[in-house]
Design an enzyme around this catalytic site. Sequence first.
Site, PDB file in Angstrom:
ATOM      1  N   GLN A 100       0.816  -1.210   0.000  1.00 51.21           N
ATOM      2  CA  GLN A 100       0.000   0.000   0.000  1.00 51.21           C
ATOM      3  C   GLN A 100       0.850   1.260   0.000  1.00 51.21           C
ATOM      4  O   GLN A 100       2.055   1.231   0.256  1.00 51.21           O
ATOM      5  CB  GLN A 100      -0.911   0.008   1.225  1.00 51.21           C
ATOM      6  CG  GLN A 100      -0.147  -0.054   2.543  1.00 51.21           C
ATOM      7  CD  GLN A 100      -1.084  -0.229   3.733  1.00 51.21           C
ATOM      8  OE1 GLN A 100      -1.295   0.729   4.475  1.00 51.21           O
ATOM      9  NE2 GLN A 100      -1.624  -1.426   3.921  1.00 51.21           N
ATOM     10  N   HIS A 102       0.190   5.842   0.744  1.00 45.93           N
ATOM     11  CA  HIS A 102      -0.704   6.854   1.294  1.00 45.93           C
ATOM     12  C   HIS A 102      -0.513   8.176   0.558  1.00 45.93           C
ATOM     13  O   HIS A 102       0.590   8.491   0.112  1.00 45.93           O
ATOM     14  CB  HIS A 102      -0.441   7.034   2.789  1.00 45.93           C
ATOM     15  CG  HIS A 102      -0.493   5.760   3.558  1.00 45.93           C
ATOM     16  ND1 HIS A 102      -1.644   5.019   3.689  1.00 45.93           N
ATOM     17  CD2 HIS A 102       0.475   5.066   4.213  1.00 45.93           C
ATOM     18  CE1 HIS A 102      -1.387   3.937   4.402  1.00 45.93           C
ATOM     19  NE2 HIS A 102      -0.108   3.940   4.725  1.00 45.93           N
ATOM     20  N   GLU A 137       3.580   7.922   8.061  1.00 41.86           N
ATOM     21  CA  GLU A 137       3.737   6.956   9.144  1.00 41.86           C
ATOM     22  C   GLU A 137       5.208   6.811   9.516  1.00 41.86           C
ATOM     23  O   GLU A 137       6.099   7.042   8.697  1.00 41.86           O
ATOM     24  CB  GLU A 137       3.217   5.569   8.716  1.00 41.86           C
ATOM     25  CG  GLU A 137       1.765   5.526   8.322  1.00 41.86           C
ATOM     26  CD  GLU A 137       1.347   4.166   7.772  1.00 41.86           C
ATOM     27  OE1 GLU A 137       0.126   3.921   7.721  1.00 41.86           O
ATOM     28  OE2 GLU A 137       2.218   3.367   7.385  1.00 41.86           O
ATOM     29  N   HIS A 266       4.814   0.217   0.385  1.00 38.90           N
ATOM     30  CA  HIS A 266       5.372  -0.591   1.460  1.00 38.90           C
ATOM     31  C   HIS A 266       4.407  -1.691   1.883  1.00 38.90           C
ATOM     32  O   HIS A 266       3.213  -1.644   1.595  1.00 38.90           O
ATOM     33  CB  HIS A 266       5.697   0.287   2.675  1.00 38.90           C
ATOM     34  CG  HIS A 266       4.496   0.990   3.241  1.00 38.90           C
ATOM     35  ND1 HIS A 266       4.035   2.195   2.741  1.00 38.90           N
ATOM     36  CD2 HIS A 266       3.644   0.662   4.248  1.00 38.90           C
ATOM     37  CE1 HIS A 266       2.963   2.581   3.414  1.00 38.90           C
ATOM     38  NE2 HIS A 266       2.703   1.656   4.340  1.00 38.90           N
ATOM     39  N   ARG A 285      -4.285   0.739  -2.058  1.00 40.38           N
ATOM     40  CA  ARG A 285      -3.687  -0.596  -2.051  1.00 40.38           C
ATOM     41  C   ARG A 285      -3.207  -0.997  -3.435  1.00 40.38           C
ATOM     42  O   ARG A 285      -3.791  -0.616  -4.446  1.00 40.38           O
ATOM     43  CB  ARG A 285      -4.694  -1.616  -1.519  1.00 40.38           C
ATOM     44  CG  ARG A 285      -5.048  -1.390  -0.051  1.00 40.38           C
ATOM     45  CD  ARG A 285      -6.076  -2.372   0.482  1.00 40.38           C
ATOM     46  NE  ARG A 285      -6.339  -2.111   1.890  1.00 40.38           N
ATOM     47  CZ  ARG A 285      -7.229  -1.228   2.335  1.00 40.38           C
ATOM     48  NH1 ARG A 285      -7.945  -0.530   1.459  1.00 40.38           N
ATOM     49  NH2 ARG A 285      -7.398  -1.040   3.624  1.00 40.38           N
TER      50      ARG A 285
END
Length: 406
Positions: A100, A102, A137, A266, A285
């Site tokens: 996935q 972001h 993240e 990642h 995804r």
Amino acid sequence: MTVELLHNAVRPYAWGSRTAIAEMLGREVPAPHPEAELWMGAHPGDPSRVVGRDGSVRSLLELLAEDPDGQLGARCADRWGGRLPFLLKVLAADEPLSLQAHPSAEQAALGFATEDAAGVPVDSPVRNYKDPSAKPELICALTEFHALSGFREPERSVALLRALDAPDFAPYTELLAAQPDPDGLRALFTTLITLPQTALDVLLPQVLDACVVHVKEHGEFDLECRTVLELGEAYPGDAGVLAALLLNRLVLQPGEAMFLPAGNLHAYLHGTGIEILANSDNVLRCGLTPKHVDVPELMRVLDFTCGDMPLLRGEETAPGLWTYRTPCPEFELSRVEVTPGAEVRLDHGGPQILFCARGRVTLTSAGGAPLVLERGRSVWLPAVDPAVVASSDVSAQLFRATPGVE
């Protein structure tokens, strides 16, 4: 001192561990079902509950709504609209998560508005953007932690693919060899994840057979091939297995961290870590999942910058305090090492969440009663709190989550 214990939700995703979180929380091992994440924060889907000194229990969301300036500090409350901008987690993976990426803040805002205008319900399984926010993240290993992250240098990927020498894969290998740069990676990646299923059903078995041979011969890319074999077994016929051939294969040791900016492709593979992220649900995804995959939107957000992924070990910003620096305004993660007889001062102008990962810690502040924080437990420190001092009679470790520095 208004430091208050948190009661936190455990998320039971199928890829989770039956032992890691249960053992950390002092519960029976193995757990009756997989436990994947322990959430600490004010995410609307599962907010932490704050336990008052009088035994009262209230949602952290409620406290923020009632007194945003007192809980978050005026600056944080104004910057993030009264929301806690981060979510802190313990993440325990026994099986691979989906491949996935972001979006950036700009991509998320546009994507959210576009789907809203098209009338796609926010809870629809085909909706990409649940909110208009970015989701950077950072993951810090508590145990040895395995992951795929970022595109490998093209020359190394060509070497891997040529070492496998799968007969029908040669044209794809040479596609990258002819253009070993981010544009070449984009071309090969796009080709692989858009292959018809009939082509995948021919190509994937050849690649997996070649990986078996490479592992048996103790080849240079043994770890990468073992990973592809594991993914191929878990997700048969999935194009994400081929995409994994192009990514860096990483092993983080305890205390090492990895920052995942917008556009980074990642997948977490195995291990337990502390994860901090912006308080968003936006995920694009690529594969290794039965969930919705929107290839055109994924390609819009992916970053094909290639090279080794830097690992962060923390910068000692005060005695006993190691900070993992990122460019994110939403969050900052610090590791606190408390040795017997020593004290570590934890001061911040905004809110703090402290989580005890090892040992036990006593938290004290001027005029406040001490609070003992055991392993697996966490506390909420609102912005109005004075500084706290952490001490211990054993070797202990805390993680501290705060808003980022702008």
